[in-house]
Write an enzyme that holds these catalytic residues in place. Sequence first.
Site, mmCIF file in Angstrom:
data_model
loop_
_atom_site.group_PDB
_atom_site.id
_atom_site.type_symbol
_atom_site.label_atom_id
_atom_site.label_comp_id
_atom_site.label_asym_id
_atom_site.label_seq_id
_atom_site.Cartn_x
_atom_site.Cartn_y
_atom_site.Cartn_z
ATOM 1 C CE LYS A 164 53.777 37.381 49.725
ATOM 2 N NZ LYS A 164 53.963 37.206 48.262
ATOM 3 N NE ARG B 298 50.557 42.282 47.750
ATOM 4 C CZ ARG B 298 50.108 41.072 48.114
ATOM 5 N NH1 ARG B 298 49.568 40.880 49.290
ATOM 6 N NH2 ARG B 298 50.213 40.048 47.284
ATOM 7 N NE ARG C 128 48.654 30.369 44.695
ATOM 8 C CZ ARG C 128 48.995 31.530 45.242
ATOM 9 N NH1 ARG C 128 49.985 31.586 46.112
ATOM 10 N NH2 ARG C 128 48.381 32.640 44.898
ATOM 11 N NE ARG D 16 44.956 33.649 45.506
ATOM 12 C CZ ARG D 16 45.892 34.384 46.099
ATOM 13 N NH1 ARG D 16 46.525 33.913 47.155
ATOM 14 N NH2 ARG D 16 46.217 35.572 45.645
ATOM 15 N NE ARG E 166 48.190 37.809 42.276
ATOM 16 C CZ ARG E 166 48.175 36.482 42.459
ATOM 17 N NH1 ARG E 166 47.679 35.696 41.533
ATOM 18 N NH2 ARG E 166 48.652 35.961 43.555
HETATM 19 P P1 AMP Z 1 47.713 37.565 48.314
HETATM 20 O O1 AMP Z 1 46.797 36.537 48.887
HETATM 21 O O2 AMP Z 1 48.719 38.060 49.300
HETATM 22 O O3 AMP Z 1 48.341 37.120 47.014
HETATM 23 O O4 AMP Z 1 46.796 38.829 47.941
HETATM 24 C C1 AMP Z 1 45.739 38.744 46.987
HETATM 25 C C2 AMP Z 1 45.242 40.123 46.624
HETATM 26 O O5 AMP Z 1 44.724 40.779 47.791
HETATM 27 C C3 AMP Z 1 46.288 41.084 46.064
HETATM 28 O O6 AMP Z 1 46.505 40.889 44.682
HETATM 29 C C4 AMP Z 1 45.627 42.430 46.370
HETATM 30 O O7 AMP Z 1 44.577 42.698 45.472
HETATM 31 C C5 AMP Z 1 45.008 42.176 47.747
HETATM 32 N N1 AMP Z 1 45.970 42.473 48.842
HETATM 33 C C6 AMP Z 1 46.546 41.587 49.690
HETATM 34 N N2 AMP Z 1 47.385 42.203 50.538
HETATM 35 C C7 AMP Z 1 47.347 43.522 50.230
HETATM 36 C C8 AMP Z 1 48.013 44.679 50.717
HETATM 37 N N3 AMP Z 1 48.903 44.617 51.718
HETATM 38 N N4 AMP Z 1 47.726 45.881 50.138
HETATM 39 C C9 AMP Z 1 46.828 45.976 49.130
HETATM 40 N N5 AMP Z 1 46.181 44.937 48.600
HETATM 41 C C10 AMP Z 1 46.428 43.701 49.134
#
Ligand code: AMP
Length: 208
Positions: A14, A89, A123, A154, A165
């Site tokens: 993404k 999500r 990554r 990360r 995740r």
């Molecule tokens: P990402 O960068 O999209 O992989 O998101 C990293 C982390 O941020 C996720 O594992 C969640 O802990 C939190 N997070 C990101 N987007 C959301 C969302 N829409 N709802 C809830 N938690 C989120």
Amino acid sequence: MKRIVLLGPPGAGKGTISELLIERLSLTHISVGDILRQNIKDNTELGKIASDYMSKGNLVPNEIIIAIVKDRLSKSDCQTQYLLDGYPRTIEQAKALDEFAAPEYVFNLYVDKDVIVNRLIGRRMCSKCGSIYHISKIDNDKVCPKCSGELYQRKDDNKEVVENRIDVYNKETAVLVDYYKDSERLINVDSSRDPEVIYKEIEKALND
Ligand code: AMP
């Protein structure tokens, strides 16, 4: 109007596809994960709450996330278009979005679990320009080939958290595929391919 959601498990690409779309189609990119990580860096109240959930790979509670996205989408640079990456999500988040700024296109980036795990563990992100790389594609895993910024991994890209995740995605987020399919906004995209190929497919769907 181009209101776009990128759906898909962690590691589906993404972020990488977002980079190409925003650069070439002048879209406003909203990554909830990036917003949360910035808050953690700035040590805000939100950051303190979010970091507990994020370090374990769990979702931050809906009411917090919905409020952040609603506020961000109310700004002038999101009135006719946006690219949402990592939101919604959950079904609750998707329903809320439909109330305040319904997306017209939802691209579901699908890919096998083995590919995802490998992508996430390898990554690396640039601390300066935000570019995303895989260690197999760069000579030096410490320095960004684009801007010479420092590359980092990360905190949630380690095996244990990645597994959680993916579980969280399967339990909470995968149902969104049916939610958007039912309202005829879903476009499935095979995300195991080269980002440029994926980009072209998305661009074509947006122009059809
Ligand atoms: P990402 O960068 O999209 O992989 O998101 C990293 C982390 O941020 C996720 O594992 C969640 O802990 C939190 N997070 C990101 N987007 C959301 C969302 N829409 N709802 C809830 N938690 C989120």
